[in-house]
Enzyme design. Structure first.
Site: not given
Lengths: 437, 312
Positions: A238, A311, A315
């Site tokens: 990233h 990526d 959550h």
């Protein structure tokens, strides 16, 4: 989600995109027992099997996302290998490499085997990335030989950098014996400490402690020097800062074993988008500035950037629906990676369609020493079928991920995925309403 | 008179007319303080919760007094450790409190954006009493009110904010409010305590305290915390005082009339010497008095109640 056996199926009317020549060629494909049985002009009327009309779609070897977080084992409330694979399929991917920041970490062969076992019935091939250091503690390197033999395709302590330069050096040396890629999350933690967003005018405005570009570029520099010292292969995860693009460019010019990836969110958003304190725009590295995006785009155009990766970092709502400082870093990405790359990179003429797709098909597999699927008679069918122009409205409620932490809800994106084929099955998922059907 | 926003989250984007309305209302309300019974019934029946997740004495007392002088029903919730640590999220805490049918929430929190976050959790009116390093709008309003009392107007005046601007929500709100009102702003402190990009907002930046004193009509001196030294942002309090401390010699050398402000609590002998803090140039205690008036004005204006009633 419609899943059926890739047996006695005719994919009719699509174009096969040749990734090296960039040519689109109309060709029907017959799938038998998970393999490509025939390619060419095939009469629908006389075909005795299921016909999928894929006119307008293109067919390419299955896409791979080499940077995802599947959360299993440990945080099955956020994602499981099954739900992560479902999201991957919906996004048009037939392969993912999953990061080892699980609980326990993927740092022993048992955990590698657990992940592979969990994924064995999935259409999506799941390739575990094992930790560089035991427990991702940054102290002692893992049993890399055994991890490679049990199926780990690379090493990373992702989420954390390997802080100790000497440990990183030895990891690169050791991993290079097995020609395994080492992926580093580049962050000088003493410099980023306490930061929650990019440091700059916006962090001053919002009063949120910042993370300067240098926190990333210092670490990238170190890793490049270690690649020089050890001859190992380092992959910068990233990459988000303009300074980093220049560092990688120079390293490549020198012929060092350095590669890098860019995420879609670092191409699409800037720190100015944090004006509403949206925790679904909080990730690490943080959203940067227009200047950084311009540098990343230049890097993409000029071949500095090897790979596009999401990526994907699920959550729970509970974890994200808190004050900005308290929210964890990371957003979803598997279902929107292809669409955002088509929109930001292909539609805007930075890369051809074939060149952009190669960064999600060929490059990750080359870096990870994985075979690249071929579209040829007799080959195992590993395909992504999508419409490069047809747009859809991304509907977060319909996400196949277990989590909902994405800033893309309601966004219109090109590249509606028709379906994916792999491991003997064809699967179709609709992520949202098609716009120009 | 009404404000253009239903909450007070900060001074970002708050138009000059709103600021003027608040300051005018506060001046009006201040006349109540001299009455035998300094209390009005304006907010009778209105429930205000003071939600303080960070240690605070003066701001909390100031709000509480403001609420009581307006006859609001008030409840205090103080927690120095954030409720997240107790296993309850901020959202749940707020929704639980809001379920008890309250009208307004005054929030102080260590996270930037916490006040904004509350507007998404509840329908109650939110007043930001300080969120992280972001904004502390009532502090800036009381600072501006006090300066306006002295000067008659803010436009064209020069205010220098001295010290730890980086970690200061007081600076964050003062910069916005003063610029909106047409004043000029300079910040001055060690480079390690000045955040990036301030010039883009139209703020002058100096690392030379004498330059700032020479430039300014008023100094707003920020509190220096020892913990910044521990983080290596400046070497010692001693050196801070020598380089940036406001001393009588420095003020006298400037040979001009200068107003001294401080949001409190003062570290005497560090950022501000006692003989300056207690001099005629200091309006520090006026700031404290005006703090109650400004907070009353904000409460009244946001409650939708008739503000004339509160002074009439």
């Amino acid at each position: 989600m419609l899943k059926e056996k890739a047996d006695n199926i005719l994919l009719a009317g699509g174009d096969i995109l040749n990734l090296s020549s960039g040519k689109r060629e109309k060709a029907d494909i017959v799938l038998m027992k998970g393999k490509i049985d025939r390619i060419g002009e095939i009469d629908r009327g006389s075909f005795r099997g299921v016909v999928h009309d894929i006119s307008g779609n293109i067919v390419v070897p299955g896409l791979m996302d080499m940077h995802v977080h599947l959360r299993e084992p440990g945080r099955e409330d956020k994602e499981t290998i099954a739900t992560g694979c479902a999201a991957a399929m919906a996004g048009g991917f037939t392969a993912v490499a999953c990061m080892p920041n699980t609980t326990p970490a993927i740092d022993t062969q048992e955990v590698v085997r657990f992940v592979k076992k969990k994924a064995e019935d999935e259409l999506v091939a799941v390739y575990p990335v094992a930790a560089i250091t035991k427990g991702r503690q940054g102290k002692e390197i893992t049993e890399m030989a055994e991890l490679v033999r049990s199926g780990a395709v690379a090493f990373s302590d992702d989420g954390n950098p390997v802080v100790d330069t000497s440990i990183m050096r030895h990891a690169l040396e050791y991993a290079s014996m097995y020609d395994a890629l080492t992926i580093d999350h580049c962050e000088d933690c003493s410099l980023s400490h306490g930061g929650h967003m990019n440091e700059g005018t916006m962090s001053t405005k919002l009063g949120i402690p910042g993370i300067p570009n240098a926190a990333e570029s210092i670490h990238i520099s170190r890793d490049i020097e270690l690649a020089r010292l050890t001859g190992g292969r380092i992959h910068i995860a990233h990459l988000s800062v303009k300074e980093g693009v220049e560092l990688v460019r120079r390293a490549k010019q020198e012929g060092l074993g350095v590669s890098c990836e860019v995420t879609p969110h670092h191409l699409l958003f800037t720190d100015a988008d944090l004006i509403s304190f949206d925790t679904n725009l909080k990730m690490n590295p943080p959203l940067r500035t227009e200047e950084d995006i311009a540098a990343l785009e230049r890097g993409i155009k000029e071949g500095v950037i090897d790979v596009f990766a999401s990526d994907h970092a699920p959550h729970t709502i509970e974890d994200k629906e808190v004050e900005f400082d308290a929210a964890p870093f990371g957003i979803l990405g598997l279902e929107t990676l292809l669409g955002i790359i088509l929109q930001q990179i292909v539609k805007r003429g930075l890369l051809t369609l074939a060149a952009a797709l190669a960064k999600m098909i060929v490059a990750p597999r080359e870096l990870l020493n994985l075979p690249i699927p071929l579209i040829a008679q007799g080959e195992i069918a590993n395909l992504t079928i999508f419409h490069p122009d047809k747009t859809f409205i991304y509907d977060l409620c319909k996400s196949k991920s277990k989590s909902r932490n994405a800033p893309y809800d309601g966004m219109e994106l090109p590249g509606q995925v028709y379906g994916v084929v792999n491991r003997g099955f064809i699967c179709r998922t609709a992520l949202g309403a098609a716009v120009n059907d | 008179m009404a404000l253009s926003s239903s909450h007070l989250l900060g001074l970002e984007g708050v138009p000059a007319d709103d600021i003027r309305t608040i300051l005018d209302t506060a001046e009006n309300i201040k006349t109540i303080f001299d009455r035998p019974i300094p209390k009005v019934p304006t907010l009778r029946g209105i429930t205000v919760v003071n939600l303080f997740f960070e240690a605070s004495t003066r701001t909390r007392i100031s709000f509480e007094l403001a609420e009581k002088r307006l006859s609001a029903d008030t409840v205090n919730f103080s927690s120095s450790t954030s409720s997240v640590k107790k296993g309850e999220t901020l959202k749940d805490t707020v929704r639980n409190i809001a379920a008890m049918k309250i009208n307004m929430i005054v929030i102080r929190h260590s996270a930037a954006g916490a006040a904004y976050f509350l507007t998404q959790c509840t329908d109650a009116t939110i007043i930001n009493a300080g969120d992280g390093q972001h904004e502390h709008p009532t502090q800036a309003l009381l600072d501006m009110m006090t300066l306006r009392e002295k000067w008659g107007q803010l436009a064209g005046k020069k205010v220098a904010i001295i010290g730890d601007v980086m970690h200061s929500r007081v600076a964050g709100s003062n910069i916005r409010g003063l610029l909106t009102m047409g004043a000029e702003v300079m910040v001055c402190g060690p480079k390690t305590l000045i955040p990036p990009g301030l010039h883009e907002f139209g703020v002058n930046v100096s690392y030379d305290i004498d330059e700032a004193i020479g430039w300014a009509d008023a100094l707003n001196v920020l509190r220096i915390q020892l913990e910044r030294q521990e983080k290596g942002l400046f070497p010692t309090l001693r050196e801070y005082h020598a380089e940036f401390g406001i001393t009588r010699e420095r003020i006298e050398r400037a040979k001009k009339e200068l107003i001294i402000m401080h949001p409190g609590p003062i570290n005497r002998g560090v950022e501000l010497d006692s003989d300056v803090a207690d001099s005629d140039a200091s309006i520090i205690l006026d700031q404290v008095t005006n703090g109650v008036a400004v907070r009353m004005a904000v409460l009244v204006l946001l409650s939708g109640m008739d503000s004339n009633e509160s002074s009439g």
